[in-house]
Design a protein around this motif. Structure first.
Motif, PDB file in Angstrom:
ATOM      1  N   ARG A   1       0.850  -1.176   0.000  1.00 48.25           N
ATOM      2  CA  ARG A   1       0.000   0.000   0.000  1.00 48.25           C
ATOM      3  C   ARG A   1       0.890   1.233   0.000  1.00 48.25           C
ATOM      4  O   ARG A   1       1.831   1.331   0.776  1.00 48.25           O
ATOM      5  CB  ARG A   1      -0.899  -0.003   1.238  1.00 48.25           C
ATOM      6  CG  ARG A   1      -1.873   1.154   1.314  1.00 48.25           C
ATOM      7  CD  ARG A   1      -2.649   1.073   2.618  1.00 48.25           C
ATOM      8  NE  ARG A   1      -3.703   2.064   2.664  1.00 48.25           N
ATOM      9  CZ  ARG A   1      -3.514   3.328   3.070  1.00 48.25           C
ATOM     10  NH1 ARG A   1      -2.313   3.721   3.447  1.00 48.25           N
ATOM     11  NH2 ARG A   1      -4.525   4.167   3.087  1.00 48.25           N
TER      12      ARG A   1
ATOM     13  N   SER B   1     -10.744   6.752   2.578  1.00 45.96           N
ATOM     14  CA  SER B   1     -10.489   5.319   2.448  1.00 45.96           C
ATOM     15  C   SER B   1     -11.780   4.522   2.285  1.00 45.96           C
ATOM     16  O   SER B   1     -11.827   3.565   1.521  1.00 45.96           O
ATOM     17  CB  SER B   1      -9.719   4.819   3.675  1.00 45.96           C
ATOM     18  OG  SER B   1      -9.583   3.418   3.660  1.00 45.96           O
TER      19      SER B   1
ATOM     20  N   LYS C   1       1.084   7.210   2.665  1.00 48.88           N
ATOM     21  CA  LYS C   1       0.558   8.560   2.485  1.00 48.88           C
ATOM     22  C   LYS C   1       0.933   9.386   3.699  1.00 48.88           C
ATOM     23  O   LYS C   1       0.425   9.154   4.792  1.00 48.88           O
ATOM     24  CB  LYS C   1      -0.966   8.515   2.305  1.00 48.88           C
ATOM     25  CG  LYS C   1      -1.402   7.671   1.107  1.00 48.88           C
ATOM     26  CD  LYS C   1      -2.893   7.536   1.044  1.00 48.88           C
ATOM     27  CE  LYS C   1      -3.325   6.631  -0.114  1.00 48.88           C
ATOM     28  NZ  LYS C   1      -4.788   6.437  -0.153  1.00 48.88           N
TER      29      LYS C   1
ATOM     30  N   ASP D   1      -3.764  10.963   5.472  1.00 51.77           N
ATOM     31  CA  ASP D   1      -4.307   9.685   4.996  1.00 51.77           C
ATOM     32  C   ASP D   1      -5.699   9.527   5.613  1.00 51.77           C
ATOM     33  O   ASP D   1      -5.875   8.867   6.624  1.00 51.77           O
ATOM     34  CB  ASP D   1      -3.388   8.535   5.425  1.00 51.77           C
ATOM     35  CG  ASP D   1      -3.705   7.238   4.694  1.00 51.77           C
ATOM     36  OD1 ASP D   1      -4.747   7.168   4.015  1.00 51.77           O
ATOM     37  OD2 ASP D   1      -2.912   6.281   4.802  1.00 51.77           O
TER      38      ASP D   1
ATOM     39  N   HIS E   1     -12.235  12.969  -1.436  1.00 48.96           N
ATOM     40  CA  HIS E   1     -10.951  12.681  -2.071  1.00 48.96           C
ATOM     41  C   HIS E   1      -9.962  13.804  -1.750  1.00 48.96           C
ATOM     42  O   HIS E   1     -10.348  14.924  -1.423  1.00 48.96           O
ATOM     43  CB  HIS E   1     -11.114  12.546  -3.587  1.00 48.96           C
ATOM     44  CG  HIS E   1     -11.782  13.742  -4.216  1.00 48.96           C
ATOM     45  ND1 HIS E   1     -13.149  13.938  -4.181  1.00 48.96           N
ATOM     46  CD2 HIS E   1     -11.281  14.811  -4.890  1.00 48.96           C
ATOM     47  CE1 HIS E   1     -13.465  15.076  -4.798  1.00 48.96           C
ATOM     48  NE2 HIS E   1     -12.338  15.620  -5.224  1.00 48.96           N
TER      49      HIS E   1
ATOM     50  N   GLU F   1      -6.981  -1.151   5.401  1.00 51.44           N
ATOM     51  CA  GLU F   1      -6.843  -1.514   3.993  1.00 51.44           C
ATOM     52  C   GLU F   1      -5.885  -2.684   3.811  1.00 51.44           C
ATOM     53  O   GLU F   1      -6.084  -3.522   2.922  1.00 51.44           O
ATOM     54  CB  GLU F   1      -6.366  -0.311   3.183  1.00 51.44           C
ATOM     55  CG  GLU F   1      -7.427   0.754   3.002  1.00 51.44           C
ATOM     56  CD  GLU F   1      -6.975   1.870   2.086  1.00 51.44           C
ATOM     57  OE1 GLU F   1      -6.022   1.652   1.303  1.00 51.44           O
ATOM     58  OE2 GLU F   1      -7.563   2.959   2.144  1.00 51.44           O
TER      59      GLU F   1
ATOM     60  N   CYS G   1     -18.402   7.560   5.707  1.00 51.79           N
ATOM     61  CA  CYS G   1     -17.417   8.542   6.157  1.00 51.79           C
ATOM     62  C   CYS G   1     -17.690   8.989   7.587  1.00 51.79           C
ATOM     63  O   CYS G   1     -16.754   9.254   8.357  1.00 51.79           O
ATOM     64  CB  CYS G   1     -17.404   9.744   5.221  1.00 51.79           C
ATOM     65  SG  CYS G   1     -19.021  10.539   5.004  1.00 51.79           S
TER      66      CYS G   1
ATOM     67  N   PRO H   1      -6.345   4.081   8.077  1.00 53.15           N
ATOM     68  CA  PRO H   1      -6.617   3.305   6.855  1.00 53.15           C
ATOM     69  C   PRO H   1      -5.485   2.364   6.472  1.00 53.15           C
ATOM     70  O   PRO H   1      -5.715   1.385   5.760  1.00 53.15           O
ATOM     71  CB  PRO H   1      -6.800   4.391   5.783  1.00 53.15           C
ATOM     72  CG  PRO H   1      -7.148   5.617   6.535  1.00 53.15           C
ATOM     73  CD  PRO H   1      -6.381   5.522   7.816  1.00 53.15           C
ATOM     74  N   GLU H   2      -4.275   2.656   6.930  1.00 50.22           N
ATOM     75  CA  GLU H   2      -3.136   1.801   6.577  1.00 50.22           C
ATOM     76  C   GLU H   2      -3.343   0.387   7.101  1.00 50.22           C
ATOM     77  O   GLU H   2      -3.035  -0.602   6.435  1.00 50.22           O
ATOM     78  CB  GLU H   2      -1.857   2.407   7.150  1.00 50.22           C
ATOM     79  CG  GLU H   2      -0.585   1.798   6.596  1.00 50.22           C
ATOM     80  CD  GLU H   2       0.641   2.576   7.022  1.00 50.22           C
ATOM     81  OE1 GLU H   2       1.310   2.154   7.989  1.00 50.22           O
ATOM     82  OE2 GLU H   2       0.920   3.615   6.402  1.00 50.22           O
TER      83      GLU H   2
ATOM     84  N   ALA I   1      -9.372   8.624   6.808  1.00 46.94           N
ATOM     85  CA  ALA I   1     -10.224   7.438   6.906  1.00 46.94           C
ATOM     86  C   ALA I   1     -11.487   7.620   6.079  1.00 46.94           C
ATOM     87  O   ALA I   1     -11.999   6.666   5.490  1.00 46.94           O
ATOM     88  CB  ALA I   1     -10.569   7.162   8.365  1.00 46.94           C
TER      89      ALA I   1
END
Length: 295
Positions: free
Chosen positions: A28, A116, A31, A111, A124, A254, A144, A250-251, A113
């Motif tokens: 991944r 994501s 970010k 980054d 975005h 995801e 969201c 999100p790291e 959430a």
């Protein structure tokens, strides 16, 4: 084609599940915040609660007032972020009884959430690090709202065609965010993230007894473009800012999802489970049929 046996199906399901757990997460892209990102520095110790930023935000974004009657007068008095409020000033109280005013708005995470989980890409990142919103592609799932650790995105429940409402740093406005433009005390400063961090550290060094020795958002949750300074008497948790790991949320989520779906393991496990259920139900039907014949 020969039918799959129940034990064989169970073995396949177990193997698929084990493989899903053991499969390495897909790579991944990291970010991280950039010194050139656009952001805000919020110095809570300087805020006097005038709420000029609230009024300016609503005017700049053409948002309706939250009418409330207070002591016989009618005021624009939102208590929290909502479907017509992108920026709000709230009163916070420290553990020793000290008070402070805190500004709340989107944190513009490096980054995010919310980005994501947004299936349609309505939320975005755009150039400059701002988390932008495109109402034209939003499907109204409100994932969201669940994902954001700062409880920022709000939904317009009161309208026939509702959208998500959140701060976008007044993108498209030539003078930048209206909240920073009207702040009379320098409690809200707009600029590039690198310069804002330098200013925050300058203030910490100049008056160490005044502040908690930390810049919130520098690395919290992977870093945010809205940074905070807090007083010793009303620390960050009292301001409602959550304690987050340095790793972006999100790291982790995801990576788990990518690991589960890698090589089609999730669909394999699903269809194997369906096959097991079908076999079990078929066995019950056969047993019931045999019982009727014997009777």
């Amino acid at each position: 084609m020969a039918e799959i046996g129940r034990r064989q199906a169970l073995r396949i399901a177990a193997a698929a599940g084990a493989a899903a757990v053991a499969a390495p997460a897909a790579a991944r892209e990291a970010k991280r915040p950039s010194a050139d990102d656009e952001g805000l520095l919020v110095d809570v110790t300087r805020c006097v609660g005038c709420r000029a930023c609230q009024t300016a935000c609503k005017e700049a974004n053409q948002l309706p007032p939250n009418r409330a009657e207070v002591e016989g007068g009618i005021y624009d008095a939102p208590l929290d972020l909502d479907g017509s409020t992108k920026n709000v000033i709230q009163l916070a109280r420290g553990p020793g009884g000290e008070t402070a005013f805190v500004k709340r708005q989107c944190m513009h995470c490096a980054d995010p959430a919310c980005v994501s989980v947004c299936m349609a890409g309505a939320l975005h990142k755009i150039a400059g690090g701002v988390v932008a919103y495109d109402k034209g592609v939003c499907v109204g799932c409100r994932y969201c709202q669940v994902a954001c650790p700062f409880d920022v995105p709000k939904f317009q429940w009161h309208t026939a065609v509702p959208v998500i409402v959140k701060c976008e740093l007044c993108r498209g406005r030539e003078k930048g965010p209206a909240c920073a433009e009207v702040c009379p005390r320098g409690a809200v400063v707009h600029g590039k993230r690198g310069a804002l961090l330098a200013e925050a550290r300058r203030r910490l060094a100049a008056e160490p007894a005044r502040y908690v020795p930390k810049v919130y958002g520098e690395s919290d949750g992977g870093g945010t473009n809205v940074l905070y300074l807090a007083s010793q008497g009303v620390p960050f948790d009292a301001l409602g800012l959550p304690k987050l790991p340095e790793r972006p949320l999100p790291e982790l989520s995801e990576s788990i999802q990518h690991g589960i779906y890698r090589y089609g393991l999730a669909p394999i496990a699903l269809w194997t489970a369906v096959a097991v259920v079908q076999l079990r139900n078929r066995k019950k039907d056969v047993d019931a049929s045999d019982g009727r014949e014997e009777g």
